[in-house]
Structure formats: C-alpha cells, structure tokens
Design a protein around this motif. Structure first.
Motif, PDB file in Angstrom:
ATOM      1  N   UNK A 225      58.731  60.406  80.229  1.00  0.00           N
ATOM      2  CA  UNK A 225      58.927  59.152  79.490  1.00  0.00           C
ATOM      3  C   UNK A 225      57.966  58.952  78.331  1.00  0.00           C
ATOM      4  N   UNK A 226      56.800  59.591  78.378  1.00  0.00           N
ATOM      5  CA  UNK A 226      55.813  59.409  77.312  1.00  0.00           C
ATOM      6  C   UNK A 226      55.903  60.471  76.222  1.00  0.00           C
ATOM      7  N   UNK A 227      56.861  61.338  76.307  1.00  0.00           N
ATOM      8  CA  UNK A 227      56.962  62.468  75.381  1.00  0.00           C
ATOM      9  C   UNK A 227      57.093  62.019  73.919  1.00  0.00           C
ATOM     10  N   UNK A 228      56.523  62.811  73.021  1.00  0.00           N
ATOM     11  CA  UNK A 228      56.596  62.558  71.585  1.00  0.00           C
ATOM     12  C   UNK A 228      56.811  63.874  70.851  1.00  0.00           C
ATOM     13  N   UNK A 229      57.591  63.842  69.783  1.00  0.00           N
ATOM     14  CA  UNK A 229      57.912  65.049  69.030  1.00  0.00           C
ATOM     15  C   UNK A 229      56.663  65.731  68.494  1.00  0.00           C
ATOM     16  N   UNK A 230      55.702  64.949  68.010  1.00  0.00           N
ATOM     17  CA  UNK A 230      54.494  65.565  67.447  1.00  0.00           C
ATOM     18  C   UNK A 230      53.677  66.274  68.521  1.00  0.00           C
ATOM     19  N   UNK A 231      53.766  65.811  69.757  1.00  0.00           N
ATOM     20  CA  UNK A 231      53.105  66.506  70.856  1.00  0.00           C
ATOM     21  C   UNK A 231      53.751  67.866  71.084  1.00  0.00           C
ATOM     22  N   UNK A 232      55.060  67.907  70.900  1.00  0.00           N
ATOM     23  CA  UNK A 232      55.786  69.161  71.072  1.00  0.00           C
ATOM     24  C   UNK A 232      55.375  70.192  70.044  1.00  0.00           C
ATOM     25  N   UNK A 233      55.169  69.756  68.815  1.00  0.00           N
ATOM     26  CA  UNK A 233      54.712  70.671  67.764  1.00  0.00           C
ATOM     27  C   UNK A 233      53.342  71.241  68.124  1.00  0.00           C
ATOM     28  N   UNK A 234      52.465  70.381  68.626  1.00  0.00           N
ATOM     29  CA  UNK A 234      51.134  70.841  69.040  1.00  0.00           C
ATOM     30  C   UNK A 234      51.248  71.896  70.134  1.00  0.00           C
ATOM     31  N   UNK A 235      52.095  71.652  71.132  1.00  0.00           N
ATOM     32  CA  UNK A 235      52.172  72.602  72.241  1.00  0.00           C
ATOM     33  C   UNK A 235      52.727  73.943  71.798  1.00  0.00           C
ATOM     34  N   UNK A 236      53.724  73.953  70.928  1.00  0.00           N
ATOM     35  CA  UNK A 236      54.262  75.223  70.442  1.00  0.00           C
ATOM     36  C   UNK A 236      53.202  76.034  69.717  1.00  0.00           C
ATOM     37  N   UNK A 237      52.376  75.368  68.936  1.00  0.00           N
ATOM     38  CA  UNK A 237      51.293  76.066  68.247  1.00  0.00           C
ATOM     39  C   UNK A 237      50.309  76.645  69.266  1.00  0.00           C
ATOM     40  N   UNK A 238      49.952  75.847  70.265  1.00  0.00           N
ATOM     41  CA  UNK A 238      49.025  76.289  71.307  1.00  0.00           C
ATOM     42  C   UNK A 238      49.612  77.460  72.089  1.00  0.00           C
ATOM     43  N   UNK A 239      50.851  77.340  72.498  1.00  0.00           N
ATOM     44  CA  UNK A 239      51.541  78.364  73.282  1.00  0.00           C
ATOM     45  C   UNK A 239      51.607  79.682  72.510  1.00  0.00           C
ATOM     46  N   UNK A 240      52.027  79.615  71.251  1.00  0.00           N
ATOM     47  CA  UNK A 240      52.157  80.832  70.446  1.00  0.00           C
ATOM     48  C   UNK A 240      50.798  81.476  70.189  1.00  0.00           C
ATOM     49  N   UNK A 241      49.773  80.670  69.953  1.00  0.00           N
ATOM     50  CA  UNK A 241      48.433  81.216  69.736  1.00  0.00           C
ATOM     51  C   UNK A 241      47.924  81.950  70.976  1.00  0.00           C
ATOM     52  N   UNK A 242      48.172  81.377  72.154  1.00  0.00           N
ATOM     53  CA  UNK A 242      47.705  82.003  73.385  1.00  0.00           C
ATOM     54  C   UNK A 242      48.488  83.275  73.696  1.00  0.00           C
ATOM     55  N   UNK A 243      49.767  83.299  73.374  1.00  0.00           N
ATOM     56  CA  UNK A 243      50.549  84.532  73.539  1.00  0.00           C
ATOM     57  C   UNK A 243      49.956  85.639  72.672  1.00  0.00           C
ATOM     58  N   UNK A 244      49.627  85.309  71.437  1.00  0.00           N
ATOM     59  CA  UNK A 244      49.068  86.301  70.517  1.00  0.00           C
ATOM     60  C   UNK A 244      47.725  86.828  71.018  1.00  0.00           C
ATOM     61  N   UNK A 245      46.880  85.949  71.542  1.00  0.00           N
ATOM     62  CA  UNK A 245      45.598  86.407  72.102  1.00  0.00           C
ATOM     63  C   UNK A 245      45.831  87.398  73.244  1.00  0.00           C
ATOM     64  N   UNK A 246      46.774  87.084  74.109  1.00  0.00           N
ATOM     65  CA  UNK A 246      47.076  87.969  75.236  1.00  0.00           C
ATOM     66  C   UNK A 246      47.664  89.293  74.756  1.00  0.00           C
ATOM     67  N   UNK A 247      48.495  89.236  73.745  1.00  0.00           N
ATOM     68  CA  UNK A 247      49.119  90.441  73.194  1.00  0.00           C
ATOM     69  C   UNK A 247      48.060  91.370  72.603  1.00  0.00           C
ATOM     70  N   UNK A 248      47.154  90.827  71.811  1.00  0.00           N
ATOM     71  CA  UNK A 248      46.089  91.647  71.226  1.00  0.00           C
ATOM     72  C   UNK A 248      45.245  92.296  72.325  1.00  0.00           C
ATOM     73  N   UNK A 249      44.974  91.548  73.371  1.00  0.00           N
ATOM     74  CA  UNK A 249      44.198  92.078  74.482  1.00  0.00           C
ATOM     75  C   UNK A 249      44.938  93.227  75.165  1.00  0.00           C
ATOM     76  N   UNK A 250      46.232  93.054  75.395  1.00  0.00           N
ATOM     77  CA  UNK A 250      47.033  94.088  76.058  1.00  0.00           C
ATOM     78  C   UNK A 250      47.137  95.341  75.192  1.00  0.00           C
ATOM     79  N   UNK A 251      47.444  95.157  73.915  1.00  0.00           N
ATOM     80  CA  UNK A 251      47.624  96.310  73.040  1.00  0.00           C
ATOM     81  C   UNK A 251      46.308  97.059  72.831  1.00  0.00           C
TER      82      UNK A 251
END
Length: 255
Positions: A225-251
């Motif tokens: 119920x408290x969701x906001x579109x701008x919060x969603x943009x923040x999470x996508x940035x956070x999620x993608x950044x963390x995926x990239x960190x993990x990818x660099x570590x794996x490779x």
C-alpha cells in the motif's frame, strides 16, 4: 535507454552478428515467472521486473545483450492460485541449457544468469555449475543469491522507513518497481497486505514446501500500500548495481 539497443529479440540477425563481432560477447539471461501477485499486480510481474533489471545491467556493462526473459519458472508454491504456471525442474533446466548452447554457437563467451523470482534461485545455482562443466571455455555468473536479494529488500525497507517484512512477494518493493516500469499492470485500489514479518529461513521453507497459501490467503508477502514509483526506480538501480558487482567477482574468479 533504447531497449532495442540491448534486447536480442528486438533485433534482426545481422544486427546481432555485428554487435557480437564488435565485442558485445556477454549475454544476460533472466529467469522469471508467470504467477499470481495478489489482487493488484499482473501475473507477469517478475518478467517485467527481470527485463527492466537486465536492461540496466546491459547498459551499465556496455558489452552485454539481453536474452528473452525465460518464463514460466519454478512456481509450484503459487499453483493453488488461478493462472499461475510452473515448469518441471528438468524442463526449466533444459530451456536454460538450450539458450546457452544456441548463444555459444553465435559467438557469446560470457553468460550472466540471474533471477527475478525467488523460486528459481536454488536451481539456478546448480544449473550454472553444470553449465560451467559443459562449456569450460565460457564464463558463467549466477549473480546474486536469494539471501543477497533479501538483503537488498531489507536495505529498501530501512531506506524508506518501512516495517520489516514489507517487501516480500508482491509487497512494497515489487509494487514500486511495477509502478515505475509498468503502471498499467498495477491496480493500487486493490492493493492488500498479506503476511508481514521477518522473512526467516523458517518462513521461506514453509512457503516453498507448503505453498504461499499456507501463510497468506491474499498471496502477498508484505504490504504494497505504501509503494511509490520513485522507490521502484531506486530499487532497480540498486538491484542492477549489485548484480554487476557479483558478476565481476564471478568472472574475475574464473580467470
């Protein structure tokens, strides 16, 4: 961002060939789902979120293209609710293996596999290990674990002052991302909280073993119920950044 610059399924084959030859040798494969997400979100939610995250990862890496999102996924724990689909694990595994075999033939050398659906994580880790044995000349990353994704949700809750447990399945985080990415698939008038509480290992095991209906009739883990579109943009940035960190570590570990 122009999605046709990264989405393989939006390109013609000469364009794909040119991009690979130009050094875009990494393919991003997201495994998602088609399953219930409460009263207010579409059953395509995980697929929409997965593609959005994959596009951000590709844009930030600069040498990667995004495969068609794999869905359905492993969603047995959602099957009691109408419209949800699930694959047999062997079928799911076979689809991922066939993706990789196809892309290998086209010249891709690195594969990033991540999930936007909790039920796929454990199987993905096994599949990536097997793929590395099948294709030792390629590099693979399974990116984030389920627990690492849950840590990101906890960061999200803390940042926006939400009650612990607000960001599970169909909760505040996923709803925010959908409001940002695909608002036409959200009906906030129907947003209804489900189970709210710490996502302990015991709770997760109950969800996966007994089904989500065992702890919430709504099909939601958290409070949308408290969701906001701008919060969603923040999470996508956070999620993608963390995926990239993990990818660099794996490779780097595989080099």
């Amino acid at each position: 961002m122009k999605t046709h610059d990264y989405l393989l399924e939006h390109m013609n084959w000469p364009t794909v060939k040119e991009k690979i030859e130009a050094g875009m040798d990494t393919v991003i494969i997201c495994t998602a789902s088609v399953e219930q997400h409460g009263y207010h979100l579409s059953e395509l939610t995980d697929t929409v979120i997965g593609q959005a995250a994959g596009l951000l990862v590709a844009e930030k890496l600069g040498n990667a293209l995004v495969a068609p999102v794999i869905r359905p996924g492993l969603s047995e724990h959602h099957i009691p609710m109408a419209g949800s689909l699930t694959l047999r694990p062997e079928v799911y595994r076979g689809i991922i293996e066939d993706y990789v075999t196809s892309y290998k033939k086209h010249g891709f050398k690195k594969v990033i596999i991540f999930s936007s659906h909790g039920g796929n994580f454990n199987e993905n880790e096994k599949i990536v290990k097997n793929l590395q044995e099948m294709h030792p000349e390629m590099q693979f990353s399974s990116s984030l674990s389920l627990m690492e994704l849950m840590d990101l949700m906890a960061q999200f809750e803390k940042k926006y002052g939400l009650v612990e447990g607000s960001c599970g399945h169909g909760g505040a985080m996923e709803t925010s991302v959908m409001l940002h990415t695909a608002p036409e698939q959200v009906d906030m008038d129907k947003a209804t909280p489900g189970y709210i509480g710490p996502m302990t290992e015991e709770v997760l095991n109950k969800v996966f073993k007994s089904g989500i209906v065992g702890i919430t009739e709504v099909g939601i883990l958290g409070d949308p119920r408290q969701a906001k579109a701008e919060w969603g943009e923040y999470f996508l940035e956070l999620f993608s950044d963390e995926i990239i960190k993990a990818v660099h570590k794996d490779f780097n570990r595989l080099l």
